[in-house]
Design a protein around this motif. Structure first.
Motif, PDB file in Angstrom:
ATOM      1  N   ASP A   3      28.724  34.691  41.592  1.00 14.21           N
ATOM      2  CA  ASP A   3      28.713  33.301  41.115  1.00 14.21           C
ATOM      3  C   ASP A   3      29.009  33.239  39.617  1.00 14.21           C
ATOM      4  O   ASP A   3      29.771  32.379  39.156  1.00 14.21           O
ATOM      5  CB  ASP A   3      27.355  32.654  41.402  1.00 14.21           C
ATOM      6  N   MET A   4      28.395  34.134  38.862  1.00 15.84           N
ATOM      7  CA  MET A   4      28.619  34.161  37.415  1.00 15.84           C
ATOM      8  C   MET A   4      30.062  34.541  37.096  1.00 15.84           C
ATOM      9  O   MET A   4      30.688  33.961  36.200  1.00 15.84           O
ATOM     10  CB  MET A   4      27.644  35.140  36.761  1.00 15.84           C
ATOM     11  N   LYS A   5      30.600  35.496  37.848  1.00 15.64           N
ATOM     12  CA  LYS A   5      31.997  35.908  37.652  1.00 15.64           C
ATOM     13  C   LYS A   5      32.930  34.736  37.916  1.00 15.64           C
ATOM     14  O   LYS A   5      33.891  34.496  37.155  1.00 15.64           O
ATOM     15  CB  LYS A   5      32.321  37.083  38.571  1.00 15.64           C
ATOM     16  N   SER A   6      32.673  33.988  38.982  1.00 18.31           N
ATOM     17  CA  SER A   6      33.508  32.830  39.320  1.00 18.31           C
ATOM     18  C   SER A   6      33.478  31.784  38.218  1.00 18.31           C
ATOM     19  O   SER A   6      34.499  31.171  37.892  1.00 18.31           O
ATOM     20  CB  SER A   6      33.042  32.213  40.640  1.00 18.31           C
ATOM     21  N   GLN A   7      32.291  31.572  37.635  1.00 15.98           N
ATOM     22  CA  GLN A   7      32.160  30.599  36.548  1.00 15.98           C
ATOM     23  C   GLN A   7      33.005  31.005  35.344  1.00 15.98           C
ATOM     24  O   GLN A   7      33.662  30.169  34.710  1.00 15.98           O
ATOM     25  CB  GLN A   7      30.688  30.482  36.120  1.00 15.98           C
ATOM     26  N   LEU A   8      32.998  32.292  35.032  1.00 18.51           N
ATOM     27  CA  LEU A   8      33.770  32.764  33.887  1.00 18.51           C
ATOM     28  C   LEU A   8      35.271  32.639  34.148  1.00 18.51           C
ATOM     29  O   LEU A   8      36.037  32.205  33.267  1.00 18.51           O
ATOM     30  CB  LEU A   8      33.414  34.220  33.576  1.00 18.51           C
ATOM     31  N   ILE A   9      35.697  33.029  35.337  1.00 20.24           N
ATOM     32  CA  ILE A   9      37.127  32.939  35.675  1.00 20.24           C
ATOM     33  C   ILE A   9      37.580  31.485  35.637  1.00 20.24           C
ATOM     34  O   ILE A   9      38.661  31.164  35.123  1.00 20.24           O
ATOM     35  CB  ILE A   9      37.388  33.566  37.055  1.00 20.24           C
ATOM     36  N   LYS A  10      36.746  30.601  36.174  1.00 20.23           N
ATOM     37  CA  LYS A  10      37.072  29.171  36.162  1.00 20.23           C
ATOM     38  C   LYS A  10      37.207  28.645  34.742  1.00 20.23           C
ATOM     39  O   LYS A  10      38.036  27.777  34.451  1.00 20.23           O
ATOM     40  CB  LYS A  10      35.980  28.407  36.911  1.00 20.23           C
ATOM     41  N   ALA A  11      36.390  29.198  33.819  1.00 21.51           N
ATOM     42  CA  ALA A  11      36.437  28.755  32.421  1.00 21.51           C
ATOM     43  C   ALA A  11      37.605  29.367  31.658  1.00 21.51           C
ATOM     44  O   ALA A  11      37.884  28.967  30.517  1.00 21.51           O
ATOM     45  CB  ALA A  11      35.122  29.107  31.724  1.00 21.51           C
ATOM     46  N   GLY A  12      38.296  30.352  32.278  1.00 20.69           N
ATOM     47  CA  GLY A  12      39.453  30.966  31.626  1.00 20.69           C
ATOM     48  C   GLY A  12      39.174  32.284  30.942  1.00 20.69           C
ATOM     49  O   GLY A  12      40.002  32.774  30.167  1.00 20.69           O
ATOM     50  N   VAL A  13      38.032  32.896  31.223  1.00 16.93           N
ATOM     51  CA  VAL A  13      37.687  34.178  30.609  1.00 16.93           C
ATOM     52  C   VAL A  13      38.402  35.313  31.341  1.00 16.93           C
ATOM     53  O   VAL A  13      38.420  35.362  32.578  1.00 16.93           O
ATOM     54  CB  VAL A  13      36.157  34.414  30.653  1.00 16.93           C
ATOM     55  N   ARG A  14      38.984  36.218  30.583  1.00 15.66           N
ATOM     56  CA  ARG A  14      39.583  37.426  31.153  1.00 15.66           C
ATOM     57  C   ARG A  14      38.493  38.478  31.304  1.00 15.66           C
ATOM     58  O   ARG A  14      37.758  38.760  30.347  1.00 15.66           O
ATOM     59  CB  ARG A  14      40.690  37.946  30.239  1.00 15.66           C
ATOM     60  N   ILE A  15      38.358  39.048  32.497  1.00 14.60           N
ATOM     61  CA  ILE A  15      37.313  40.036  32.757  1.00 14.60           C
ATOM     62  C   ILE A  15      37.957  41.401  32.977  1.00 14.60           C
ATOM     63  O   ILE A  15      38.863  41.554  33.800  1.00 14.60           O
ATOM     64  CB  ILE A  15      36.474  39.648  33.987  1.00 14.60           C
ATOM     65  N   VAL A  16      37.475  42.391  32.220  1.00 17.90           N
ATOM     66  CA  VAL A  16      37.972  43.763  32.340  1.00 17.90           C
ATOM     67  C   VAL A  16      36.802  44.641  32.756  1.00 17.90           C
ATOM     68  O   VAL A  16      35.767  44.668  32.081  1.00 17.90           O
ATOM     69  CB  VAL A  16      38.561  44.275  31.007  1.00 17.90           C
ATOM     70  N   GLN A  17      36.949  45.358  33.870  1.00 13.24           N
ATOM     71  CA  GLN A  17      35.883  46.254  34.312  1.00 13.24           C
ATOM     72  C   GLN A  17      36.177  47.655  33.811  1.00 13.24           C
ATOM     73  O   GLN A  17      37.239  48.222  34.058  1.00 13.24           O
ATOM     74  CB  GLN A  17      35.761  46.270  35.836  1.00 13.24           C
ATOM     75  N   GLY A  18      35.205  48.190  33.072  1.00  9.43           N
ATOM     76  CA  GLY A  18      35.380  49.524  32.516  1.00  9.43           C
ATOM     77  C   GLY A  18      34.309  49.818  31.481  1.00  9.43           C
ATOM     78  O   GLY A  18      33.402  49.023  31.256  1.00  9.43           O
ATOM     79  N   ASP A  19      34.413  50.998  30.859  1.00 11.66           N
ATOM     80  CA  ASP A  19      33.472  51.429  29.824  1.00 11.66           C
ATOM     81  C   ASP A  19      34.101  51.167  28.465  1.00 11.66           C
ATOM     82  O   ASP A  19      35.148  51.733  28.140  1.00 11.66           O
ATOM     83  CB  ASP A  19      33.149  52.916  29.979  1.00 11.66           C
ATOM     84  N   GLY A  20      33.456  50.317  27.682  1.00  2.00           N
ATOM     85  CA  GLY A  20      34.026  49.937  26.393  1.00  2.00           C
ATOM     86  C   GLY A  20      33.288  50.545  25.216  1.00  2.00           C
ATOM     87  O   GLY A  20      32.111  50.894  25.299  1.00  2.00           O
ATOM     88  N   ARG A  21      34.005  50.703  24.123  1.00  5.02           N
ATOM     89  CA  ARG A  21      33.406  51.142  22.859  1.00  5.02           C
ATOM     90  C   ARG A  21      34.156  50.487  21.719  1.00  5.02           C
ATOM     91  O   ARG A  21      35.316  50.072  21.864  1.00  5.02           O
ATOM     92  CB  ARG A  21      33.438  52.660  22.725  1.00  5.02           C
ATOM     93  N   LEU A  22      33.475  50.368  20.581  1.00  3.06           N
ATOM     94  CA  LEU A  22      34.098  49.751  19.416  1.00  3.06           C
ATOM     95  C   LEU A  22      35.028  50.746  18.725  1.00  3.06           C
ATOM     96  O   LEU A  22      34.711  51.936  18.617  1.00  3.06           O
ATOM     97  CB  LEU A  22      33.036  49.282  18.416  1.00  3.06           C
ATOM     98  N   ASP A  23      36.142  50.234  18.274  1.00  2.31           N
ATOM     99  CA  ASP A  23      37.065  51.004  17.444  1.00  2.31           C
ATOM    100  C   ASP A  23      37.259  50.212  16.156  1.00  2.31           C
ATOM    101  O   ASP A  23      38.278  49.559  15.956  1.00  2.31           O
ATOM    102  CB  ASP A  23      38.399  51.206  18.177  1.00  2.31           C
ATOM    103  N   GLY A  24      36.216  50.217  15.325  1.00  2.00           N
ATOM    104  CA  GLY A  24      36.234  49.409  14.116  1.00  2.00           C
ATOM    105  C   GLY A  24      35.642  48.029  14.366  1.00  2.00           C
ATOM    106  O   GLY A  24      35.160  47.719  15.462  1.00  2.00           O
TER     107      GLY A  24
END
Length: 478
Positions: free
Chosen positions: A112-133
């Motif tokens: 449900d939360m994923k659907s809300q974000l997609i409907k709002a126009g958010v791009r969702i990327v599944q993976g392991d993230g880290r900061l590069d600066g």
């Protein structure tokens, strides 16, 4: 209302728990270009392995408890034997079915939360993230544990909401079968015969309460004088008394030295040499933020010694372009606070009107039976002179609705500023205290006096009537 900018602001959110979800949603609503990076699914551990499943389990425990206590209200359950004689059935819990349901609800909430974000126009990327600066995320994507593909996300603003994980002690390593963290409980097929809960904080007390209601023998190992050492002392006393009355064994001033598996049993060795044997052990000894190895320090973000990210009241870190929300930050580890931080961070980053988080207005709840809800200044702070206030406590047993419902334990406690009578805090110990505390929270938020609170019409009879009764008893003569 959508804001327009010369160039659409780019917001990247690392972690899709309550804080990250709200940050992403707020950014999209304000017209930003938003990317959310999440490792296990939208909602994060709060939805998938923590808050949603644990509170669903507790709801089942409450239902089981209600059936067991129905006899006090004159409701009796009988079946007939072959000879026609009445026989009282026992209440049983199908834990496999319970766990299947709660995990299904958690997945549904995540979707449900994923659907809300997609409907709002958010791009969702599944993976392991880290900061590069300070303005970039690097995300390892792909299927399986070995993520070999990479995605680089540049952003004007980064919001870090990576949550926390159960603390693991070297002398009590979980095996996922007998020695468990709270994220592993939902793999059990049957109610444990005897579960030993190590840790008497919020998590330990909640699960101890739930599993006792589900029919397990429970031993709670507490290193402190009483359970819930950080909570209102009167409230903690009520909970401990209820625990003991319900047959839950509380070992106070007892520190667990190590936990080992012995065949189909677990052995908890205490610091004084005593041993406690059970079928399972739940380790509830706190959590650690998931901040290691994700590039925070390299980006210049200041961390506390505990590993939590230092933030100010608008969730900003030491780096202007980086914000942090939720259990990974050094604010209160509550889902409601995480959500507020996420929204506040984005509002501030995009120049929208923002109200800095005021911790004294935060409402929290402990889902034991009965529940404990608190807001505002505490009695301890008043007694220590940190805040000036008067205290009034009204036992719930005097409430007519409580009598009708067979409620024996609990109270409403109000704190009001000395002289002005402004409500500065309160405690509710009752079934569904999480619902009852809202009027007190509103009074604290909007600086209402006890007289203004007392003038509200409460339903008669109702449990909420104890709140207006308590306020009326604190009337300021003027």
């Amino acid at each position: 209302m959508t804001f327009t900018f010369e160039r659409s602001q780019r917001i990247a959110v690392l972690g899709g728990g309550p804080g990250g979800y709200e940050a992403a949603l707020a950014g999209a609503q304000l017209g930003a270009e938003v990317t959310l990076v999440e490792r296990i699914g939208v909602g994060g551990s709060a939805v998938l392995t923590d808050v949603v499943p644990s509170k669903t389990l507790i709801a089942t425990a409450e239902a089981s408890n209600a059936i067991g206590e129905a006899g006090d209200l004159g409701v009796q359950f009988f079946t007939r034997t072959e000879s026609g004689r009445a026989s009282r059935p026992s209440v049983t819990v199908n834990l496999e079915a319970v766990n299947r349901r709660l995990l299904m609800l958690a997945r549904q909430q995540s979707e449900d939360m994923k659907s809300q974000l997609i409907k709002a126009g958010v791009r969702i990327v599944q993976g392991d993230g880290r900061l590069d600066g300070p303005n970039r995320l690097v995300v390892s994507t792909g299927k399986g544990k070995a993520r070999t593909d990479f995605d680089e996300i540049d952003a004007d603003t980064l919001v870090v909401s990576v949550g926390a994980s159960p603390r693991i002690l070297p002398s009590a390593k979980p095996d996922g079968e007998r020695i468990l963290t709270w994220t592993q409980l939902y793999m059990l097929d049957e109610v444990p015969e005897h579960i030993i809960v190590v840790g008497s904080g919020v998590t330990g007390a909640e699960f101890a309460s739930a599993y006792r209601a589900l029919g397990a023998e429970v031993t709670l190992v507490s290193s402190r004088d009483q359970v819930l050492p950080g909570e209102d002392a009167d409230a903690a006393r009520v909970i401990e008394n209820v625990f003991k009355r319900n047959g839950l064994q509380v070992l106070s001033k007892s520190r667990a030295e190590k936990v080992e598996r012995d065949g189909d049993e677990v052995v908890v060795t205490l610091s004084d040499g005593r041993e406690v044997r059970g079928s399972h052990c739940l380790m509830a000894v706190g959590s650690i933020p998931n901040t290691a190895g994700i590039g925070l320090e390299e980006a210049g973000v200041q961390l506390a010694e505990s590993g939590h990210i230092r933030v100010n009241r608008v969730a900003r870190t030491s780096v202007p372009s980086i914000y942090a929300a939720g259990d990974c930050s050094d604010l209160l580890p509550l889902a409601s606070v995480a959500s507020m931080q996420g929204r506040t961070a984005v509002y501030h980053a995009m120049g929208d009107a923002v109200s800095p988080t005021e911790l004294r207005n935060v409402t929290s709840n402990i889902f034991t039976q009965p529940e404990i809800a608190t807001v505002g200044w505490s009695q301890k702070q008043i007694e220590e002179g940190i805040a000036q206030g008067d205290i009034y406590k009204l036992p719930l047993a005097s409430n007519p609705r409580a009598k009708m419902m067979g409620i024996k334990d609990g109270f409403v406690k109000l704190f009001a500023r000395t002289g002005s009578g402004t409500v500065i805090g309160g405690v509710v110990v009752a079934p569904k205290a999480s619902e009852l505390v809202l009027p007190i929270a509103l009074a604290v938020e909007h600086r209402l006096t006890v007289d203004q609170l007392a003038r509200a019409f409460s339903v008669y009879p109702s449990l909420s009537g104890s709140i207006t009764d308590a306020a009326r008893a604190m009337h300021i003569v003027g």
